[in-house]
Design a protein around this motif. Structure first.
Motif, mmCIF file in Angstrom:
data_model
loop_
_atom_site.group_PDB
_atom_site.id
_atom_site.type_symbol
_atom_site.label_atom_id
_atom_site.label_comp_id
_atom_site.label_asym_id
_atom_site.label_seq_id
_atom_site.Cartn_x
_atom_site.Cartn_y
_atom_site.Cartn_z
ATOM 1 N N SER A 53 0.821 -1.208 0.000
ATOM 2 C CA SER A 53 0.000 0.000 0.000
ATOM 3 C C SER A 53 0.854 1.256 0.000
ATOM 4 C CB SER A 53 -0.932 -0.001 1.219
ATOM 5 O OG SER A 53 -0.221 0.270 2.413
ATOM 6 N N VAL A 54 2.094 1.151 0.428
ATOM 7 C CA VAL A 54 2.999 2.305 0.466
ATOM 8 C C VAL A 54 3.872 2.376 -0.782
ATOM 9 C CG1 VAL A 54 4.872 3.432 1.733
ATOM 10 C CG2 VAL A 54 3.040 2.281 2.993
ATOM 11 N N VAL A 55 4.514 1.272 -1.137
ATOM 12 C CA VAL A 55 5.511 1.321 -2.216
ATOM 13 C C VAL A 55 4.940 1.023 -3.594
ATOM 14 C CG1 VAL A 55 7.370 0.746 -0.638
ATOM 15 C CG2 VAL A 55 6.221 -1.089 -1.868
ATOM 16 N N LEU A 56 3.776 0.360 -3.653
ATOM 17 C CA LEU A 56 3.102 0.081 -4.921
ATOM 18 C C LEU A 56 3.985 -0.673 -5.905
ATOM 19 C CD1 LEU A 56 1.084 3.357 -5.582
ATOM 20 C CD2 LEU A 56 0.190 1.100 -5.015
ATOM 21 N N ASN A 57 4.777 -1.580 -5.409
ATOM 22 C CA ASN A 57 5.667 -2.359 -6.259
ATOM 23 C C ASN A 57 5.900 -3.692 -5.589
ATOM 24 O OD1 ASN A 57 8.558 -3.337 -6.854
ATOM 25 N ND2 ASN A 57 8.180 -1.912 -8.534
ATOM 26 N N ALA B 155 8.706 0.717 4.731
ATOM 27 C CA ALA B 155 8.195 1.038 3.404
ATOM 28 C C ALA B 155 8.309 2.532 3.112
ATOM 29 C CB ALA B 155 6.740 0.585 3.280
ATOM 30 N N ILE B 156 7.969 3.343 4.089
ATOM 31 C CA ILE B 156 8.071 4.793 3.916
ATOM 32 C C ILE B 156 9.522 5.193 3.705
ATOM 33 C CG2 ILE B 156 7.816 6.996 5.109
ATOM 34 C CD1 ILE B 156 5.296 5.832 6.430
ATOM 35 N N SER B 157 10.417 4.580 4.465
ATOM 36 C CA SER B 157 11.835 4.877 4.311
ATOM 37 C C SER B 157 12.330 4.518 2.909
ATOM 38 C CB SER B 157 12.642 4.116 5.368
ATOM 39 O OG SER B 157 14.030 4.356 5.212
ATOM 40 N N LYS C 28 13.397 5.883 -6.122
ATOM 41 C CA LYS C 28 12.372 6.296 -7.070
ATOM 42 C C LYS C 28 11.570 5.058 -7.446
ATOM 43 C CE LYS C 28 13.818 10.556 -7.533
ATOM 44 N NZ LYS C 28 12.982 11.716 -7.159
ATOM 45 N N VAL C 29 10.449 4.900 -6.780
ATOM 46 C CA VAL C 29 9.618 3.719 -7.025
ATOM 47 C C VAL C 29 8.786 3.950 -8.279
ATOM 48 C CG1 VAL C 29 7.838 2.201 -6.109
ATOM 49 C CG2 VAL C 29 9.517 3.233 -4.576
ATOM 50 N N ARG C 30 8.968 3.097 -9.243
ATOM 51 C CA ARG C 30 8.203 3.225 -10.483
ATOM 52 C C ARG C 30 6.768 2.746 -10.264
ATOM 53 N NH1 ARG C 30 11.333 -0.138 -14.795
ATOM 54 N NH2 ARG C 30 11.304 -1.589 -13.061
#
Length: 203
Positions: A55-59, A98-100, A106-108
Motif C-alpha cells: 500500500s505504500v511502495v506500490l511495487n 516502506a516509507i523509508s 524512485k519507485v516506479r
C-alpha cells in the motif's frame, strides 16, 4: 494427525502444534531462541505485512524487500515487543520501512498490482497472462489514491480485515474506515472506467 474422540485435548498451549499457538506464546518462545516459533509468526502474518508494504511502495518486488527487512528487524528487536500487541508492532515496522524505502528510492508506478480475487496466481500461465493488463490498470488506479485509502482498501478487500480491526490498527473510528473504503473503491472504479473507455476508443 487428526484428533479422534478418544484422543485427549492438549493440556497446555505448549502441546499444540506450532501453527495453533497464539502469538503471545510464539513471541515468548522466539525470545528464548526458538527459530520455529518465529517462522510460525512469519507464516501467519506474511500476507498482511505484504499488503501494508504494498500500500505504500506500490511495487511487488519492493514490497517483498520491505517485508523481509521488517521481519529481520522484528526478530532483532523482539524484546521490545509487547507479546499481545505483536501484529500492531510488526505492521508499524513494516510501514516505517516502506516509507523509508519510498523516500530513498524512485519507485516506479508501472509494475503490476495483484488485487483482491485477482491476486491468486499460479492457476496457469494462460490465466496469469489474461490478468496482466488488468493488474497494470489496477496499479495505475491505486497509485492515484491517498496512501491511507490504499492501505484500508488492501487490508479490507485483500486481507479480509474487518472495519473495526482496521480502525484499531490505524487509530480511526469504524465509521471513518467504512467511508474511506467507500471513497477508495469509488475512485478505483472511476479510474478503471476511464482507462477502459480509452482502451476501447483505441481499438
Amino acid at each position: 494427525m487428526t484428533r479422534t474422540a478418544n484422543t485427549p485435548a492438549p493440556s497446555s498451549v505448549f502441546e499444540w502444534t506450532m501453527e495453533q499457538q497464539p502469538d503471545t506464546v510464539l513471541v515468548d518462545r522466539a525470545r528464548r531462541g526458538d527459530a520455529q516459533a518465529f517462522d510460525a509468526l512469519v507464516r501467519r502474518h506474511l500476507r498482511t505485512a505484504h499488503a501494508v508494504a504494498l500500500s505504500v511502495v506500490l511495487n511487488q518486488a519492493d514490497a517483498e524487500d520491505v517485508v523481509q527487512d521488517a521481519f529481520i528487524a522484528a526478530l532483532e528487536r523482539l524484546d521490545d515487543c509487547q507479546p499481545d500487541r505483536f501484529v500492531a508492532w510488526l505492521l508499524t515496522i513494516v510501514r516505517n520501512r516502506a516509507i523509508s524505502l519510498q523516500r530513498h528510492r524512485k519507485v516506479r508506478n508501472s509494475q503490476p498490482l495483484e488485487w483482491a480475487t485477482e491476486l491468486s496466481s499460479g492457476d496457469s500461465p494462460a490465466k496469469d497472462a489474461e490478468r496482466s493488463a488488468l493488474r497494470e490498470r489496477l496499479l495505475e488506479a491505486m497509485a492515484g489514491l491517498p496512501e491511507r485509502q490504499r492501505e484500508i482498501l488492501l487490508l479490507h478487500d485483500l486481507e479480509g480485515w474487518r472495519h473495526r480491526e482496521i480502525g484499531d490498527r490505524l487509530g480511526m473510528k469504524e465509521g471513518t474506515v467504512r467511508y474511506t473504503l467507500f471513497q477508495a473503491r469509488r475512485a478505483v472504479r472511476e479510474r478503471l472506467s476511464v482507462t477502459q473507455g480509452h482502451l476501447e476508443e483505441g481499438t
